[in-house]
Structure formats: structure tokens, C-alpha cells
Design a protein around this motif. Structure first.
Motif, PDB file in Angstrom:
ATOM      1  N   PHE A  10       0.814  -1.216   0.000  1.00  0.00           N
ATOM      2  CA  PHE A  10       0.000   0.000   0.000  1.00  0.00           C
ATOM      3  C   PHE A  10       0.852   1.273   0.000  1.00  0.00           C
ATOM      4  N   LYS A  11       2.152   1.160   0.315  1.00  0.00           N
ATOM      5  CA  LYS A  11       3.002   2.349   0.476  1.00  0.00           C
ATOM      6  C   LYS A  11       2.336   3.284   1.502  1.00  0.00           C
ATOM      7  N   MET A  12       2.421   4.610   1.321  1.00  0.00           N
ATOM      8  CA  MET A  12       1.827   5.509   2.318  1.00  0.00           C
ATOM      9  C   MET A  12       0.413   5.912   1.880  1.00  0.00           C
ATOM     10  N   GLY A  94      14.037  -3.472   1.948  1.00  0.00           N
ATOM     11  CA  GLY A  94      14.893  -2.908   0.898  1.00  0.00           C
ATOM     12  C   GLY A  94      14.162  -2.498  -0.361  1.00  0.00           C
ATOM     13  N   HIS A  95      12.887  -2.099  -0.217  1.00  0.00           N
ATOM     14  CA  HIS A  95      12.169  -1.578  -1.386  1.00  0.00           C
ATOM     15  C   HIS A  95      12.974  -0.427  -1.989  1.00  0.00           C
ATOM     16  N   SER A  96      12.907  -0.255  -3.282  1.00  0.00           N
ATOM     17  CA  SER A  96      13.761   0.753  -3.932  1.00  0.00           C
ATOM     18  C   SER A  96      13.458   2.162  -3.421  1.00  0.00           C
ATOM     19  N   TYR A 166      12.144  -9.018  -7.706  1.00  0.00           N
ATOM     20  CA  TYR A 166      12.895  -8.265  -8.711  1.00  0.00           C
ATOM     21  C   TYR A 166      12.033  -7.102  -9.160  1.00  0.00           C
ATOM     22  N   GLU A 167      12.475  -5.888  -8.824  1.00  0.00           N
ATOM     23  CA  GLU A 167      11.706  -4.698  -9.187  1.00  0.00           C
ATOM     24  C   GLU A 167      12.614  -3.706  -9.899  1.00  0.00           C
ATOM     25  N   PRO A 168      12.606  -3.720 -11.233  1.00  0.00           N
ATOM     26  CA  PRO A 168      13.396  -2.709 -11.930  1.00  0.00           C
ATOM     27  C   PRO A 168      12.876  -1.328 -11.537  1.00  0.00           C
ATOM     28  N   TRP A 170      12.983   1.563 -12.723  1.00  0.00           N
ATOM     29  CA  TRP A 170      12.362   2.357 -13.783  1.00  0.00           C
ATOM     30  C   TRP A 170      10.934   1.906 -14.093  1.00  0.00           C
ATOM     31  N   ALA A 171      10.526   0.763 -13.550  1.00  0.00           N
ATOM     32  CA  ALA A 171       9.177   0.258 -13.828  1.00  0.00           C
ATOM     33  C   ALA A 171       8.210   0.530 -12.680  1.00  0.00           C
ATOM     34  N   ILE A 172       8.719   1.048 -11.567  1.00  0.00           N
ATOM     35  CA  ILE A 172       7.864   1.216 -10.390  1.00  0.00           C
ATOM     36  C   ILE A 172       7.064   2.512 -10.482  1.00  0.00           C
ATOM     37  N   GLY A 173       5.749   2.356 -10.492  1.00  0.00           N
ATOM     38  CA  GLY A 173       4.848   3.509 -10.484  1.00  0.00           C
ATOM     39  C   GLY A 173       4.890   4.332 -11.762  1.00  0.00           C
ATOM     40  N   THR A 174       5.503   3.798 -12.804  1.00  0.00           N
ATOM     41  CA  THR A 174       5.664   4.567 -14.035  1.00  0.00           C
ATOM     42  C   THR A 174       4.691   4.125 -15.122  1.00  0.00           C
ATOM     43  N   GLY A 211       8.073  -7.091  -9.736  1.00  0.00           N
ATOM     44  CA  GLY A 211       7.329  -5.908  -9.316  1.00  0.00           C
ATOM     45  C   GLY A 211       7.644  -4.724 -10.199  1.00  0.00           C
ATOM     46  N   GLY A 212       6.647  -3.863 -10.385  1.00  0.00           N
ATOM     47  CA  GLY A 212       6.823  -2.676 -11.223  1.00  0.00           C
ATOM     48  C   GLY A 212       5.704  -2.591 -12.227  1.00  0.00           C
ATOM     49  N   SER A 213       4.686  -1.742 -11.897  1.00  0.00           N
ATOM     50  CA  SER A 213       3.555  -1.527 -12.801  1.00  0.00           C
ATOM     51  C   SER A 213       2.824  -2.810 -13.194  1.00  0.00           C
ATOM     52  N   VAL A 214       2.682  -3.726 -12.229  1.00  0.00           N
ATOM     53  CA  VAL A 214       1.870  -4.925 -12.491  1.00  0.00           C
ATOM     54  C   VAL A 214       0.398  -4.524 -12.418  1.00  0.00           C
ATOM     55  N   ALA A 231       3.952 -11.619  -7.856  1.00  0.00           N
ATOM     56  CA  ALA A 231       4.202 -10.189  -8.065  1.00  0.00           C
ATOM     57  C   ALA A 231       4.088  -9.407  -6.771  1.00  0.00           C
ATOM     58  N   LEU A 232       4.877  -8.335  -6.721  1.00  0.00           N
ATOM     59  CA  LEU A 232       4.746  -7.326  -5.671  1.00  0.00           C
ATOM     60  C   LEU A 232       4.080  -6.134  -6.351  1.00  0.00           C
ATOM     61  N   VAL A 233       2.891  -5.783  -5.860  1.00  0.00           N
ATOM     62  CA  VAL A 233       2.026  -4.845  -6.575  1.00  0.00           C
ATOM     63  C   VAL A 233       1.822  -3.584  -5.746  1.00  0.00           C
ATOM     64  N   GLY A 234       2.112  -2.443  -6.311  1.00  0.00           N
ATOM     65  CA  GLY A 234       1.878  -1.174  -5.614  1.00  0.00           C
ATOM     66  C   GLY A 234       0.520  -0.614  -5.967  1.00  0.00           C
ATOM     67  N   GLY A 235       0.508   0.342  -6.898  1.00  0.00           N
ATOM     68  CA  GLY A 235      -0.705   1.091  -7.245  1.00  0.00           C
ATOM     69  C   GLY A 235      -1.946   0.241  -7.463  1.00  0.00           C
ATOM     70  N   ALA A 236      -1.810  -0.850  -8.211  1.00  0.00           N
ATOM     71  CA  ALA A 236      -3.000  -1.647  -8.554  1.00  0.00           C
ATOM     72  C   ALA A 236      -3.512  -2.470  -7.380  1.00  0.00           C
TER      73      ALA A 236
HETATM   74  P1  PGA Z   1       3.773  -0.208  -8.708  1.00  0.00           P
HETATM   75  O1  PGA Z   1       4.730  -0.423  -7.432  1.00  0.00           O
HETATM   76  O2  PGA Z   1       3.006  -1.497  -8.877  1.00  0.00           O
HETATM   77  O3  PGA Z   1       2.885   0.930  -8.338  1.00  0.00           O
HETATM   78  O4  PGA Z   1       4.660   0.074  -9.864  1.00  0.00           O
HETATM   79  C1  PGA Z   1       5.402  -1.621  -7.235  1.00  0.00           C
HETATM   80  C2  PGA Z   1       6.219  -1.558  -5.982  1.00  0.00           C
HETATM   81  O5  PGA Z   1       6.718  -0.492  -5.661  1.00  0.00           O
HETATM   82  O6  PGA Z   1       6.370  -2.576  -5.271  1.00  0.00           O
END
Ligand code: PGA
Length: 252
Positions: A10-12, A94-96, A166-168, A170-174, A211-214, A231-236
Motif C-alpha cells: 500500500f506504500k503511504m 529494501g524496497h527501492s 525483482y523490481e526494476p 524504472w518500472a515502479i509507479g511509471t 514488481g513494477g507496474s503490475v 508479483a509485488l504490486v503497488g498502485g494496482a
Molecule cells: P507499482 O509499485 O506497482 O505501483 O509500480 C510496485 C512496488 O513499488 O512494489
């Protein structure tokens, strides 16, 4: 055969009542879903209430960070035993965003991972390259260093029980997710290194998430890439119906 794992970070985002309402809905939505492990990691404040909502369900609660000491004069920090007693069973390490915004290093990641294991929490250890590193063709070398230093001192038996993500960066939240070929290449490399450094049996049991924009519409192709175990999923993950679609897309 590794059971896929879908973890929502969920992040913040989300207060206690918002987290509780979300989990009441998600719990009902995933009641009949099998063949996939489900984790939701809300902010620290909501962990205790979240754990009460998911008791005796197929959802586990995770935290997003921890301190490596059990207790002490560390203003603003939360320890692994505190998280466990609050009801967390998993913790993201150790999230990016922690590495880039809060100065975490492979060394602090390593201490946190060991503290989590000692407390009975499953760490999800995040690794991944920045865009700059990828452009310079350093991706695999960066992953090697993150694995070697981040997992230092881990036994094979312990490796089998932890999760890597594995979370590139450049793919996180982009909205720009890695292609299945890019994810596949990194995951194949990670699995090879785990085999080399921890042995075949342990590496076969360790789950490696992407992880990264899944999103619901790309989880299928990502899961089809060899060696992607979830997957590790943020926004979705913030919307229970979108998260359900991702969970279903990963179930075996
Ligand atoms: P995202 O985040 O799905 O919003 O790109 C992934 C994460 O930060 O773990």
C-alpha cells in the motif's frame, strides 16, 4: 512446484478505517481463490486492525519496513518482534523507495532480513536496477551485488523460506512494466545465482516475484515468463477488484 505469491504494497496510502474496509471486501472476494498465496502490506498504523480482519482467511498481513534491533532508543522505528505481535507475518525489506529516498544499503537490507527471520517474519527482499544502470548494461552485475551482499550469511534452509522481489526501479509507479523477456532474463539470472550460491534444492524453493507496474492486464504474460513466481504490486493493489484480478491471474 512453488505456490505463486501476490503481495500488495500500500506504500503511504490508506488510514486504519480505509484499510479495514478494503480487507473486509478483499476477504470476501478471495474466499474461493486457491493456488496462490496473498499478502497485503498496509502502513504500520493499520497492521493490528488489518490482522484482525483477515484472521482465519487466506490473506496474510505484511509490513513495509522494520528496524533490525529488537528494541532500543531508535525514535520512529519499529522492530520485527513488534510487527509479529501486531499480527504481521511478512515484511518488505529494501524496497527501492527505501533505498533511494531513505538511504538504505545492501548492508542495512541484510541486517533487516536476518532480524525478520529471527522474529518469524517472512522477508520479501527487493532488488532491481535503476534506468541508468540498465542503460549502462549493469543490470546483472547490480543484481549480483544486491543478492550477494543483501543475502550474506543466509543458510540454504533459510533461503528456501524467504521471498525475493525483482523490481526494476524504472518500472515502479511509471506504468512502464518490464517486458516478459526483460523480466524473464533477470529472473533466470537470479535463479542461476541462487543455485550457484545456495544449492539446487534451496534455490528451487525460494520464490522470486516481479514488481513494477503490475496490472490486471499484464499479470498473465508476466507470470508466463519462466521463473516468475508472483508479483509485488503497488498502485494496482489499492483497489480490491483490480487486486483480485491480479490474484486470479497468478493462481495455478
Ligand atoms: P507499482 O509499485 O506497482 O505501483 O509500480 C510496485 C512496488 O513499488 O512494489
Amino acid at each position: 512446484m512453488r505456490t505463486p505469491l501476490i503481495a500488495g504494497n500500500f506504500k503511504m496510502f490508506k488510514t486504519v478505517p480505509e484499510t479495514v474496509a478494503y480487507l473486509i471486501e478483499l476477504r470476501a472476494l478471495v474466499r474461493d481463490v486457491h493456488g496462490v498465496d496473498i499478502v497485503v502490506a498496509p502502513p504500520f498504523t493499520a497492521i493490528h486492525a488489518a490482522a484482525a480482519v483477515v484472521r482465519d482467511s487466506n490473506i496474510a498481513i505484511g509490513a513495509q519496513n522494520l528496524h533490525w534491533e529488537r528494541e532500543g532508543a531508535f525514535t520512529g522505528e519499529v522492530s520485527a518482534p513488534m510487527l509479529f505481535v501486531a499480527g504481521a507475518r511478512v515484511v518488505i525489506v529494501g524496497h527501492s523507495e527505501r533505498r533511494t529516498l531513505f538511504g538504505e544499503t545492501n548492508e542495512s537490507v541484510n541486517k533487516k532480513m536476518h532480524a525478520a527471520i529471527v522474529a518469524g517474519l517472512v522477508p520479501i527482499v527487493c532488488i532491481g536496477e535503476t534506468l541508468e544502470q540498465r542503460t549502462r548494461h549493469e543490470t546483472l552485475a547490480v543484481l549480483d551485488r544486491q543478492i550477494k551482499e543483501g543475502l550474506d550469511g543466509l543458510t540454504g534452509a533459510q533461503l528456501a523460506g524467504i521471498v525475493l522481489a525483482y523490481e526494476p526501479v524504472w518500472a515502479i509507479g511509471t506504468g512502464q512494466n518490464a517486458t516478459p523477456a526483460q523480466a524473464g532474463e533477470a529472473h533466470f539470472h537470479i535463479r542461476q545465482r541462487l543455485k550457484q550460491w545456495f544449492g539446487l534444492e534451496a534455490s528451487d524453493r525460494c520464490r522470486v516475484l516481479y514488481g513494477g507496474s503490475v496490472k490486471p492486464d499484464n499479470i498473465g504474460t508476466l507470470m508466463a515468463a519462466p521463473d516468475v513466481d508472483g508479483a509485488l504490486v503497488g498502485g494496482a493493489s489499492l483497489d480490491p477488484k483490480a487486486f483480485l484480478a491480479i490474484i486470479r491471474g497468478a493462481a495455478i
